[in-house]
Design a protein around this motif. Structure first.
Motif, PDB file in Angstrom:
ATOM      1  N   VAL A   1      12.283  10.450   6.273  1.00  0.00           N
ATOM      2  CA  VAL A   1      11.225   9.856   7.097  1.00  0.00           C
ATOM      3  C   VAL A   1      10.389   8.887   6.269  1.00  0.00           C
ATOM      4  O   VAL A   1      10.093   7.763   6.698  1.00  0.00           O
ATOM      5  N   LEU A   2       9.988   9.318   5.063  1.00  0.00           N
ATOM      6  CA  LEU A   2       9.162   8.455   4.221  1.00  0.00           C
ATOM      7  C   LEU A   2       9.928   7.211   3.785  1.00  0.00           C
ATOM      8  O   LEU A   2       9.369   6.119   3.705  1.00  0.00           O
ATOM      9  N   THR A   3      11.214   7.383   3.489  1.00  0.00           N
ATOM     10  CA  THR A   3      12.028   6.247   3.071  1.00  0.00           C
ATOM     11  C   THR A   3      12.159   5.216   4.181  1.00  0.00           C
ATOM     12  O   THR A   3      12.213   4.010   3.921  1.00  0.00           O
ATOM     13  N   VAL A   4      12.199   5.691   5.435  1.00  0.00           N
ATOM     14  CA  VAL A   4      12.334   4.775   6.571  1.00  0.00           C
ATOM     15  C   VAL A   4      10.985   4.175   6.958  1.00  0.00           C
ATOM     16  O   VAL A   4      10.868   2.968   7.199  1.00  0.00           O
ATOM     17  N   ILE A   5       9.944   5.020   7.006  1.00  0.00           N
ATOM     18  CA  ILE A   5       8.648   4.568   7.506  1.00  0.00           C
ATOM     19  C   ILE A   5       7.997   3.556   6.566  1.00  0.00           C
ATOM     20  O   ILE A   5       7.424   2.554   7.013  1.00  0.00           O
ATOM     21  N   THR A   6       8.071   3.803   5.254  1.00  0.00           N
ATOM     22  CA  THR A   6       7.370   2.936   4.300  1.00  0.00           C
ATOM     23  C   THR A   6       7.811   1.482   4.399  1.00  0.00           C
ATOM     24  O   THR A   6       6.975   0.592   4.579  1.00  0.00           O
TER      25      THR A   6
END
Length: 302
Positions: A179-184
């Motif tokens: 999620v963090l890899t996609v959202i950032t």
């Protein structure tokens, strides 16, 4: 120097004449810088805490009570030589009982009814990565001749860990990383597009002015410089206001909570606050200036 002063004057004159788009660009910069200033530490803290939880995952290798010191030393050597094993510690029977009592602290303690210590001595095996726990387990208990798992040393009694908890933690932290890899990057891309579109709107309202200047023979850079300076001013003002808001939030909200949330906030120390705001301030100016220059290209092709 005179030309730079002229370009600067033109930029401020244009901003006064086109106040609405300029204010919109400044407000957009403020909002996006504040969002980044909040989300970056949140992402960083979340990632650090998930890694901290994963680093606490371990395997326990129980041994029989009749194991000698030589047997214990041999098992420690074998475990330490396995792939993906970061460290090996030893817990005696007495220490294992104390661990259990500490775990049950505040609850009913069934160990009070025991006349002897039934817990085995065990080795604490720390992996180099939580994802390798199953591989380490397979190395300690490889298939024997009959196809059933057989320990690499006969004094090894069993392997135990909090498997259900481990699987849950791995699933949650793995999903969190995705999620963090996609959202950032999506948020960064959205930020750039939002600022770029606002700047484009500002330039679009003055497209006739650009076309007239181009038709009378003004060079592209002569036209572009006032817009780029305007972008720098927008980034400077918007970034400055956003950083002021972030700083006020830090001293009024974060700092008073530092005593309560100290362990959680320590995860943010790899990017100090001053470094973060310096990066955000420089980025807001650079993005606004570059966005102005790039957006203006389509109006110069006449």
């Amino acid at each position: 120097m005179n030309r730079l002063l002229f370009f600067t004057q033109e930029a401020f004159r244009a901003m006064r004449r086109n106040a609405a788009p300029s204010v919109a660009a400044i407000v957009t910069t403020i909002v996006t810088v504040i969002l980044l200033g909040v989300l970056i530490p949140v992402f960083q803290t979340t990632q650090a805490k998930s890694n901290e939880v994963r680093n606490k995952l371990e395997l326990r290798v129980a041994i029989y009570d009749d194991a000698t010191k030589a047997d214990i030393a041999k098992v420690r050597e074998q475990l330490g030589a396995l792939p993906h094993v970061d460290s090996v510690g030893f817990v005696t029977k007495a220490q294992a009982l104390e661990e259990l009592k500490a775990t049950l602290k505040g609850k009913e303690d069934p160990t009070k009814e025991l006349n002897s210590n039934p817990l085995p001595a065990n080795f604490v095996v720390q992996p180099d990565d939580a994802a390798n726990l199953d591989a380490i387990r397979s190395e300690i208990m490889p298939p024997g001749p009959n196809g059933k798992p057989k320990a690499i040393n006969p004094v090894i009694q069993d392997i135990f860990d909090r498997q259900n908890e481990r699987q849950t933690i791995e699933q949650v932290t793995g999903a969190l990383k995705i999620v963090l890899t996609v959202i950032t990057p999506l948020h960064l891309l959205a930020t750039l597009m939002l600022i770029g579109n606002t700047i484009r709107l500002s330039i679009y309202t003055r497209r006739r002015e650009v076309e007239v200047m181009r038709l009378v023979g003004a060079t592209r850079w002569f036209i572009r410089w006032p817009f780029m300076i305007e972008g720098i001013v927008v980034g400077f003002v918007g970034g400055g206001i956003a950083i002021l808001i972030l700083w006020l939030g830090k001293i009024t909200i974060i700092d008073p909570l530092s005593g309560t949330l100290g362990p959680l906030l320590k995860a943010q120390e790899s990017i100090p606050f001053l470094t973060l705001i310096a990066i955000l301030f420089a980025a807001s100016i650079a993005v606004s200036a570059i966005g102005s220059g790039i957006t203006l290209r389509r109006f110069l092709k006449i």
